[in-house]
Scaffold this motif. Structure first.
Motif, short mmCIF file in Angstrom:
data_model
loop_
_atom_site.label_atom_id
_atom_site.label_comp_id
_atom_site.label_asym_id
_atom_site.label_seq_id
_atom_site.Cartn_x
_atom_site.Cartn_y
_atom_site.Cartn_z
N VAL B 62 0.91 -1.40 0.05
CA VAL B 62 0.03 0.07 -0.24
C VAL B 62 0.86 1.22 0.00
CG1 VAL B 62 -1.86 -0.97 1.17
CG2 VAL B 62 -0.29 0.01 2.49
N ILE B 63 0.22 2.50 -0.61
CA ILE B 63 0.98 3.37 -0.69
C ILE B 63 1.48 4.16 0.74
CG2 ILE B 63 -1.09 4.85 -0.77
CD1 ILE B 63 0.15 6.77 -2.86
N ASP B 64 0.59 3.93 1.60
CA ASP B 64 0.92 4.61 2.92
C ASP B 64 2.30 3.81 3.64
OD1 ASP B 64 -2.51 4.99 4.14
OD2 ASP B 64 -1.29 6.09 2.95
N LYS B 65 2.36 2.61 3.21
CA LYS B 65 3.60 1.87 3.78
C LYS B 65 4.99 2.15 2.92
CE LYS B 65 6.31 -0.85 6.29
NZ LYS B 65 6.38 -0.87 7.52
N PHE B 66 4.54 2.26 1.45
CA PHE B 66 5.70 2.22 0.51
C PHE B 66 5.30 3.79 -0.47
CE2 PHE B 66 8.05 -1.49 1.85
CZ PHE B 66 6.74 -2.62 2.11
N PRO B 67 5.28 4.87 -0.05
CA PRO B 67 5.04 5.89 -0.74
C PRO B 67 6.29 5.82 -1.76
CG PRO B 67 5.76 6.65 1.29
CD PRO B 67 5.54 5.19 1.43
N ILE B 68 5.93 6.11 -3.30
CA ILE B 68 7.00 6.24 -4.17
C ILE B 68 6.72 7.74 -4.92
CG2 ILE B 68 7.35 5.48 -6.66
CD1 ILE B 68 6.55 2.43 -5.71
N SER B 69 7.67 8.20 -5.20
CA SER B 69 7.84 9.20 -6.12
C SER B 69 8.82 9.04 -7.36
CB SER B 69 8.75 10.51 -5.42
OG SER B 69 10.03 10.24 -5.46
N ARG B 70 8.13 9.80 -8.28
CA ARG B 70 8.74 9.50 -9.92
C ARG B 70 8.68 11.04 -10.54
NH1 ARG B 70 9.03 6.08 -14.36
NH2 ARG B 70 11.05 7.06 -15.15
N PRO B 71 9.70 11.86 -9.86
CA PRO B 71 9.45 13.18 -10.26
C PRO B 71 10.02 13.48 -11.99
CG PRO B 71 11.50 12.72 -9.05
CD PRO B 71 10.54 11.71 -9.18
N ASN B 72 10.84 12.48 -12.36
CA ASN B 72 11.12 12.78 -14.00
C ASN B 72 11.45 11.24 -14.64
OD1 ASN B 72 14.01 11.90 -13.44
ND2 ASN B 72 14.24 13.91 -12.18
N LEU B 73 12.02 11.30 -15.61
CA LEU B 73 12.10 9.89 -16.35
C LEU B 73 13.36 9.41 -16.02
CD1 LEU B 73 10.79 10.94 -20.01
CD2 LEU B 73 9.47 9.56 -18.19
N THR B 74 14.20 9.80 -15.04
CA THR B 74 15.14 9.00 -14.80
C THR B 74 15.48 8.76 -13.24
OG1 THR B 74 16.39 11.15 -14.59
CG2 THR B 74 16.59 10.12 -16.79
N PHE B 75 14.51 9.01 -12.54
CA PHE B 75 14.65 9.02 -11.20
C PHE B 75 13.44 8.55 -10.54
CE2 PHE B 75 17.19 10.01 -7.50
CZ PHE B 75 16.28 10.46 -6.62
N SER B 76 13.59 7.97 -9.23
CA SER B 76 12.60 7.28 -8.64
C SER B 76 12.97 7.29 -7.07
CB SER B 76 11.97 6.34 -9.11
OG SER B 76 10.68 5.71 -8.27
N THR B 77 12.12 7.36 -6.14
CA THR B 77 12.45 7.03 -4.86
C THR B 77 11.10 6.09 -4.16
OG1 THR B 77 11.24 8.77 -3.83
CG2 THR B 77 13.57 9.26 -4.29
N LEU B 78 11.59 5.24 -3.34
CA LEU B 78 10.94 4.36 -2.59
C LEU B 78 11.07 4.63 -0.91
CD1 LEU B 78 8.88 1.73 -2.44
CD2 LEU B 78 11.12 0.48 -2.00
N THR B 79 10.12 4.93 -0.38
CA THR B 79 10.26 5.15 1.00
C THR B 79 9.71 3.75 1.74
OG1 THR B 79 10.16 7.79 0.72
CG2 THR B 79 9.71 6.42 3.26
#
Lengths: 115, 116
Positions: B62-79
């Motif tokens: 679920v998103i609350d546990k594993f929020p993900i960002s994808r600000p551009n086409l070369t980068f992502s974060t997983l929290t």
């Protein structure tokens, strides 16, 4: 539902001996099939893949795999193992609709090579 | 091919805290994937991150546990949020090569997380 079974958790072979790692899959249609290797501290590296055509697939580092539809298997083989082959090996399937976009992995087989 | 850099490579965290894992790709890709590899288990897909839209989560994540960002086409974060010892795993970022679905998936070296 898709599933991948690697029945051998750990295999030990002598350097120079032949190797076969087993992989069985469960899927309604012919999936895309992959073998990956993970060396300690390293990411996953693709050894070979099968999508269609010749059922015997050649990969890197001297590995090959044979797709057998009747047995739902995609076993990995190497005729002569080198000490550097010691690693974790993962079989994976990609559903026909999505290919490598959504991979289902087996639990892996750890290979130990003894001198 | 694609070269993927993940940071950190490993971390030891206290329970109840959060850790953000970064994934940088050397080329622009439409989709990025986050997998979890629990000890003695196979890799499991957590979610697919698309640039400009919400991530798509697999069953059990679920998103609350594993929020993900994808600000551009070369980068992502997983929290990994509000961590517990059960979150101790290797987390891997992956992309698929260009050419459609009939290509290989490339993986980062992974982030080995230990929660104490």
């Amino acid at each position: 539902a898709q599933s991948v079974t690697q029945p051998d958790i750990h295999i030990t072979v002598s350097e120079g001996a032949s190797l076969e790692l087993r992989c069985n899959y469960s899927y309604g249609a012919t999936p895309y099939l992959f073998w990956y290797v993970q060396s300690p501290g390293q990411g996953l590296q693709l050894l070979l893949k099968y999508f269609s055509g010749d059922t015997l697939v050649q990969g890197i580092k001297g590995f090959e795999a044979e797709f057998k539809r009747s047995q739902s298997s995609f076993n990995l083989r190497k005729p002569s193992v080198h000490w550097s082959d010691a690693a974790e090996y993962f079989c994976a399937v990609g559903p026909h609709q999505t290919g490598a976009n959504n991979l289902f992995f087996g639990t892996g087989t750890r290979l130990t090579v003894i001198p | 091919s694609a070269v993927i850099s993940q940071k950190p490579s490993r971390d030891i965290c206290q329970r109840g805290t959060s850790l953000t894992i970064q994934c940088q790709v050397d080329s622009q890709v439409t989709m990025m994937f986050w997998y979890r590899q629990q000890p003695g288990q196979s890799l499991t897909l957590i979610a697919t991150a698309n640039q400009g839209s919400e991530a798509t989560y697999e069953s059990g994540f679920v998103i609350d546990k594993f929020p993900i960002s994808r600000p551009n086409l070369t980068f992502s974060t997983l929290t990994v949020s509000n961590m517990s010892p059960e979150d101790s795993s290797i987390y891997l970022c992956s992309v698929v090569g260009t050419g459609g679905k009939n290509t290989e998936a490339f993986f980062g070296q992974g982030t080995r997380l230990t929660v104490v």
